[in-house]
Write a protein that holds these residues in place. Structure first.
Motif, PDB file in Angstrom:
ATOM      1  N   MET A 267      42.350  19.176   9.826  1.00 27.01           N
ATOM      2  CA  MET A 267      42.014  19.512  11.201  1.00 27.01           C
ATOM      3  C   MET A 267      43.120  19.104  12.163  1.00 27.01           C
ATOM      4  SD  MET A 267      39.798  20.935  12.975  1.00 27.01           S
ATOM      5  CE  MET A 267      39.100  21.068  14.559  1.00 27.01           C
ATOM      6  N   THR A 268      43.705  17.927  11.928  1.00 27.28           N
ATOM      7  CA  THR A 268      44.748  17.459  12.842  1.00 27.28           C
ATOM      8  C   THR A 268      46.000  18.328  12.757  1.00 27.28           C
ATOM      9  OG1 THR A 268      45.533  15.859  11.213  1.00 27.28           O
ATOM     10  CG2 THR A 268      43.943  15.072  12.830  1.00 27.28           C
ATOM     11  N   LYS A 269      46.258  18.898  11.586  1.00 26.13           N
ATOM     12  CA  LYS A 269      47.417  19.787  11.454  1.00 26.13           C
ATOM     13  C   LYS A 269      47.214  21.053  12.276  1.00 26.13           C
ATOM     14  CE  LYS A 269      48.866  18.178   6.957  1.00 26.13           C
ATOM     15  NZ  LYS A 269      49.104  18.494   5.556  1.00 26.13           N
ATOM     16  N   ILE A 270      45.999  21.548  12.299  1.00 22.29           N
ATOM     17  CA  ILE A 270      45.688  22.743  13.084  1.00 22.29           C
ATOM     18  C   ILE A 270      45.892  22.454  14.570  1.00 22.29           C
ATOM     19  CG2 ILE A 270      43.839  24.314  13.776  1.00 22.29           C
ATOM     20  CD1 ILE A 270      42.705  23.964  10.920  1.00 22.29           C
ATOM     21  N   ILE A 271      45.459  21.286  15.017  1.00 21.34           N
ATOM     22  CA  ILE A 271      45.619  20.904  16.421  1.00 21.34           C
ATOM     23  C   ILE A 271      47.095  20.836  16.783  1.00 21.34           C
ATOM     24  CG2 ILE A 271      45.262  19.046  18.095  1.00 21.34           C
ATOM     25  CD1 ILE A 271      42.667  18.372  16.511  1.00 21.34           C
ATOM     26  N   MET A 272      47.896  20.189  15.923  1.00 22.06           N
ATOM     27  CA  MET A 272      49.322  20.049  16.208  1.00 22.06           C
ATOM     28  C   MET A 272      50.032  21.409  16.204  1.00 22.06           C
ATOM     29  SD  MET A 272      49.991  17.060  17.100  1.00 22.06           S
ATOM     30  CE  MET A 272      51.764  17.153  17.102  1.00 22.06           C
ATOM     31  N   VAL A 273      49.673  22.284  15.288  1.00 22.83           N
ATOM     32  CA  VAL A 273      50.286  23.618  15.254  1.00 22.83           C
ATOM     33  C   VAL A 273      49.921  24.390  16.511  1.00 22.83           C
ATOM     34  CG1 VAL A 273      50.246  25.848  14.060  1.00 22.83           C
ATOM     35  CG2 VAL A 273      50.477  23.738  12.749  1.00 22.83           C
ATOM     36  N   PHE A 274      48.672  24.289  16.934  1.00 25.10           N
ATOM     37  CA  PHE A 274      48.242  24.975  18.152  1.00 25.10           C
ATOM     38  C   PHE A 274      49.047  24.499  19.359  1.00 25.10           C
ATOM     39  CE2 PHE A 274      45.592  24.851  21.997  1.00 25.10           C
ATOM     40  CZ  PHE A 274      45.449  26.219  22.209  1.00 25.10           C
ATOM     41  N   PHE A 275      49.131  23.187  19.543  1.00 26.05           N
ATOM     42  CA  PHE A 275      49.858  22.661  20.688  1.00 26.05           C
ATOM     43  C   PHE A 275      51.355  22.960  20.586  1.00 26.05           C
ATOM     44  CE2 PHE A 275      46.020  20.288  21.680  1.00 26.05           C
ATOM     45  CZ  PHE A 275      46.030  20.325  23.054  1.00 26.05           C
ATOM     46  N   ALA A 276      51.915  22.979  19.383  1.00 23.13           N
ATOM     47  CA  ALA A 276      53.327  23.325  19.215  1.00 23.13           C
ATOM     48  C   ALA A 276      53.571  24.781  19.603  1.00 23.13           C
ATOM     49  CB  ALA A 276      53.764  23.075  17.777  1.00 23.13           C
ATOM     50  N   LEU A 277      52.670  25.664  19.227  1.00 28.10           N
ATOM     51  CA  LEU A 277      52.816  27.075  19.598  1.00 28.10           C
ATOM     52  C   LEU A 277      52.697  27.276  21.110  1.00 28.10           C
ATOM     53  CD1 LEU A 277      50.796  28.846  16.759  1.00 28.10           C
ATOM     54  CD2 LEU A 277      53.270  28.867  17.109  1.00 28.10           C
ATOM     55  N   VAL A 278      51.738  26.599  21.716  1.00 30.77           N
ATOM     56  CA  VAL A 278      51.572  26.716  23.166  1.00 30.77           C
ATOM     57  C   VAL A 278      52.795  26.144  23.889  1.00 30.77           C
ATOM     58  CG1 VAL A 278      50.158  26.022  25.137  1.00 30.77           C
ATOM     59  CG2 VAL A 278      49.068  26.761  23.042  1.00 30.77           C
ATOM     60  N   ALA A 279      53.345  25.038  23.388  1.00 29.17           N
ATOM     61  CA  ALA A 279      54.549  24.454  23.996  1.00 29.17           C
ATOM     62  C   ALA A 279      55.731  25.398  23.849  1.00 29.17           C
ATOM     63  CB  ALA A 279      54.853  23.100  23.367  1.00 29.17           C
ATOM     64  N   ALA A 280      55.848  26.062  22.696  1.00 30.67           N
ATOM     65  CA  ALA A 280      56.935  27.021  22.501  1.00 30.67           C
ATOM     66  C   ALA A 280      56.792  28.206  23.450  1.00 30.67           C
ATOM     67  CB  ALA A 280      56.951  27.505  21.052  1.00 30.67           C
ATOM     68  N   ILE A 281      55.584  28.673  23.633  1.00 34.71           N
ATOM     69  CA  ILE A 281      55.345  29.759  24.586  1.00 34.71           C
ATOM     70  C   ILE A 281      55.709  29.301  25.992  1.00 34.71           C
ATOM     71  CG2 ILE A 281      53.548  31.164  25.677  1.00 34.71           C
ATOM     72  CD1 ILE A 281      52.161  31.216  22.901  1.00 34.71           C
ATOM     73  N   GLN A 282      55.371  28.059  26.323  1.00 35.64           N
ATOM     74  CA  GLN A 282      55.673  27.509  27.650  1.00 35.64           C
ATOM     75  C   GLN A 282      57.185  27.489  27.897  1.00 35.64           C
ATOM     76  OE1 GLN A 282      53.836  26.612  30.213  1.00 35.64           O
ATOM     77  NE2 GLN A 282      55.366  25.567  31.422  1.00 35.64           N
ATOM     78  N   VAL A 283      57.973  27.176  26.867  1.00 35.92           N
ATOM     79  CA  VAL A 283      59.425  27.133  27.015  1.00 35.92           C
ATOM     80  C   VAL A 283      59.976  28.542  27.209  1.00 35.92           C
ATOM     81  CG1 VAL A 283      61.584  26.605  25.816  1.00 35.92           C
ATOM     82  CG2 VAL A 283      59.699  24.971  25.773  1.00 35.92           C
ATOM     83  N   ILE A 284      59.426  29.513  26.488  1.00 39.18           N
ATOM     84  CA  ILE A 284      59.911  30.891  26.586  1.00 39.18           C
ATOM     85  C   ILE A 284      59.497  31.519  27.918  1.00 39.18           C
ATOM     86  CG2 ILE A 284      59.716  33.201  25.587  1.00 39.18           C
ATOM     87  CD1 ILE A 284      59.295  31.735  22.861  1.00 39.18           C
ATOM     88  N   LYS A 285      58.220  31.448  28.228  1.00 35.89           N
ATOM     89  CA  LYS A 285      57.701  32.012  29.477  1.00 35.89           C
ATOM     90  C   LYS A 285      56.602  31.085  29.984  1.00 35.89           C
ATOM     91  CE  LYS A 285      55.552  36.173  31.381  1.00 35.89           C
ATOM     92  NZ  LYS A 285      54.439  35.541  32.043  1.00 35.89           N
ATOM     93  N   PRO A 286      56.820  30.412  31.108  1.00 37.44           N
ATOM     94  CA  PRO A 286      55.817  29.476  31.618  1.00 37.44           C
ATOM     95  C   PRO A 286      54.441  30.132  31.759  1.00 37.44           C
ATOM     96  CG  PRO A 286      57.848  29.250  32.837  1.00 37.44           C
ATOM     97  CD  PRO A 286      58.017  30.444  31.937  1.00 37.44           C
ATOM     98  N   LEU A 287      53.414  29.363  31.390  1.00 32.34           N
ATOM     99  CA  LEU A 287      52.050  29.877  31.381  1.00 32.34           C
ATOM    100  C   LEU A 287      51.484  30.064  32.783  1.00 32.34           C
ATOM    101  CD1 LEU A 287      50.742  27.659  28.468  1.00 32.34           C
ATOM    102  CD2 LEU A 287      51.304  30.072  28.360  1.00 32.34           C
ATOM    103  N   GLY A 288      51.931  29.224  33.727  1.00 28.24           N
ATOM    104  CA  GLY A 288      51.442  29.333  35.094  1.00 28.24           C
ATOM    105  C   GLY A 288      50.133  28.609  35.338  1.00 28.24           C
TER     106      GLY A 288
END
Length: 57
Positions: free
Chosen positions: A1-22
């Motif tokens: 479960m913790t791996k899923i959480i970390m992957v989710f937050f890593a993907l969201v952080a990567a999206i934030q770097v590419i295009k800010p979420l706002g």
């Protein structure tokens, strides 16, 4: 479960770097660290809760 959480937050952080979420507090690319810290804290809490409620052997 913790791996899923970390992957989710890593993907969201990567999206934030590419295009800010706002989202509030996430208006700039440099705010991606907030997502990384949030993912770490959520994972830490999940590990502590799992260890706390683990049945005795």
């Amino acid at each position: 479960m913790t791996k899923i959480i970390m992957v989710f937050f890593a993907l969201v952080a990567a999206i934030q770097v590419i295009k800010p979420l706002g989202w509030p507090g996430l208006k700039h690319r440099r705010d991606a660290w907030k997502l990384a810290v949030g993912g770490f804290l959520v994972t830490l809490v999940a590990v502590i809760l799992a260890a706390t409620f683990q049945p005795a052997a």
